[in-house]
Design a protein around this motif. Structure first.
Motif, PDB file in Angstrom:
ATOM      1  N   UNK A   1      -3.696   9.643   7.565  1.00 56.34           N
ATOM      2  CA  UNK A   1      -3.668   8.260   8.034  1.00 56.34           C
ATOM      3  C   UNK A   1      -2.240   7.823   8.323  1.00 56.34           C
ATOM      4  N   UNK A   2      -1.312   8.126   7.419  1.00 58.91           N
ATOM      5  CA  UNK A   2       0.079   7.721   7.607  1.00 58.91           C
ATOM      6  C   UNK A   2       0.651   8.278   8.907  1.00 58.91           C
TER       7      UNK A   2
ATOM      8  N   UNK B   1       0.875  -1.166   0.000  1.00 62.80           N
ATOM      9  CA  UNK B   1       0.000   0.000   0.000  1.00 62.80           C
ATOM     10  C   UNK B   1       0.910   1.213   0.000  1.00 62.80           C
ATOM     11  N   UNK B   2       0.610   2.186  -0.841  1.00 58.34           N
ATOM     12  CA  UNK B   2       1.422   3.392  -0.935  1.00 58.34           C
ATOM     13  C   UNK B   2       0.609   4.590  -0.442  1.00 58.34           C
ATOM     14  N   UNK B   3       1.149   5.306   0.560  1.00 61.26           N
ATOM     15  CA  UNK B   3       0.488   6.485   1.119  1.00 61.26           C
ATOM     16  C   UNK B   3       1.386   7.704   0.962  1.00 61.26           C
ATOM     17  N   UNK B   4       0.786   8.848   0.636  1.00 65.03           N
ATOM     18  CA  UNK B   4       1.548  10.089   0.526  1.00 65.03           C
ATOM     19  C   UNK B   4       2.152  10.455   1.879  1.00 65.03           C
TER      20      UNK B   4
ATOM     21  N   UNK C   1       3.945   0.619   2.306  1.00 68.16           N
ATOM     22  CA  UNK C   1       3.692  -0.265   3.431  1.00 68.16           C
ATOM     23  C   UNK C   1       3.726  -1.707   2.941  1.00 68.16           C
ATOM     24  N   UNK C   2       4.586  -2.511   3.523  1.00 67.73           N
ATOM     25  CA  UNK C   2       4.621  -3.949   3.255  1.00 67.73           C
ATOM     26  C   UNK C   2       3.745  -4.572   4.333  1.00 67.73           C
ATOM     27  N   UNK C   3       2.661  -5.236   3.923  1.00 66.62           N
ATOM     28  CA  UNK C   3       1.646  -5.686   4.873  1.00 66.62           C
ATOM     29  C   UNK C   3       1.402  -7.184   4.786  1.00 66.62           C
ATOM     30  N   UNK C   4       1.235  -7.810   5.957  1.00 68.55           N
ATOM     31  CA  UNK C   4       0.830  -9.209   6.043  1.00 68.55           C
ATOM     32  C   UNK C   4      -0.691  -9.277   6.023  1.00 68.55           C
TER      33      UNK C   4
ATOM     34  N   UNK D   1       8.631   1.713   4.059  1.00 69.40           N
ATOM     35  CA  UNK D   1       9.817   2.144   3.316  1.00 69.40           C
ATOM     36  C   UNK D   1       9.480   3.408   2.527  1.00 69.40           C
ATOM     37  N   UNK D   2      10.302   4.432   2.657  1.00 67.11           N
ATOM     38  CA  UNK D   2      10.090   5.662   1.907  1.00 67.11           C
ATOM     39  C   UNK D   2      10.427   5.436   0.440  1.00 67.11           C
ATOM     40  N   UNK D   3       9.549   5.951  -0.428  1.00 65.19           N
ATOM     41  CA  UNK D   3       9.754   5.885  -1.873  1.00 65.19           C
ATOM     42  C   UNK D   3       9.294   7.200  -2.479  1.00 65.19           C
TER      43      UNK D   3
END
Length: 162
Positions: free
Chosen positions: A62-63, A54-57, A133-136, A125-127
């Motif tokens: 939320x982030x 999931x990619x959040x600004x 977000x790496x999520x299980x 991880x910042x991109x």
């Protein structure tokens, strides 16, 4: 922050607008309060074990409230929910007012959605101007609706070929 060539940025933005993307609202509960934001940058990462990206600004409300170990709900919207997508994309209003939801697997599950995936944030991880977000995956469900998609800066849906 790096300086992007404005021509490359314009061309990249145009190219990405030509890629149809599903629309979701990512949700969480923090200190008893539901939070959520509209997201089109998410994808499955792995089936074994089940994982999502999931990619959040960087400036996402939320982030700023979540971290590793947080439980999130990925509410994939149905074709009739474009107004809901716009509401959760805005920063100036209470997004959960008059939005039906229930607590599912620790995160808000919205009503009338196309699919739902509950996840736990494993790594952040910042991109560029986003955080990935790496999520299980904790659980997932599907519903018999058409998906809401975003293509060429317009909402629509997928029509299967027969």
């Amino acid at each position: 922050m790096s300086q992007t060539d404005p021509v490359v940025e314009k061309n990249f933005r145009a190219a990405m607008s030509h890629v149809a993307a599903p629309v979701s609202i990512v949700t969480s509960v923090v200190d008893g309060t539901p939070w959520g934001t509209t997201v089109s940058a998410f994808a499955s990462l792995s089936m074994d074990p089940p994982m999502m990206l999931i990619s959040l600004q960087h400036d996402s409300g939320l982030l700023s409230r979540i971290g590793e170990g947080s439980i999130l709900g990925v509410n994939v919207l149905s074709a009739s929910q474009s107004e809901l997508a716009l509401r959760f994309a805005r920063r100036d209003q209470d997004r959960f007012t008059s939005t039906p939801w229930t607590l599912a697997d620790g995160a808000p599950r919205l009503g009338d959605i196309h699919a739902y995936v509950a996840v736990k944030v494993a790594r952040m991880v910042t991109g560029g101007d986003h955080v990935v977000l790496f999520c299980d995956v904790i659980d997932a469900a599907t519903y018999e609706t058409q998906p809401l998609t975003y293509h060429r800066r317009l909402f629509g849906t997928h029509t299967p070929e027969v």
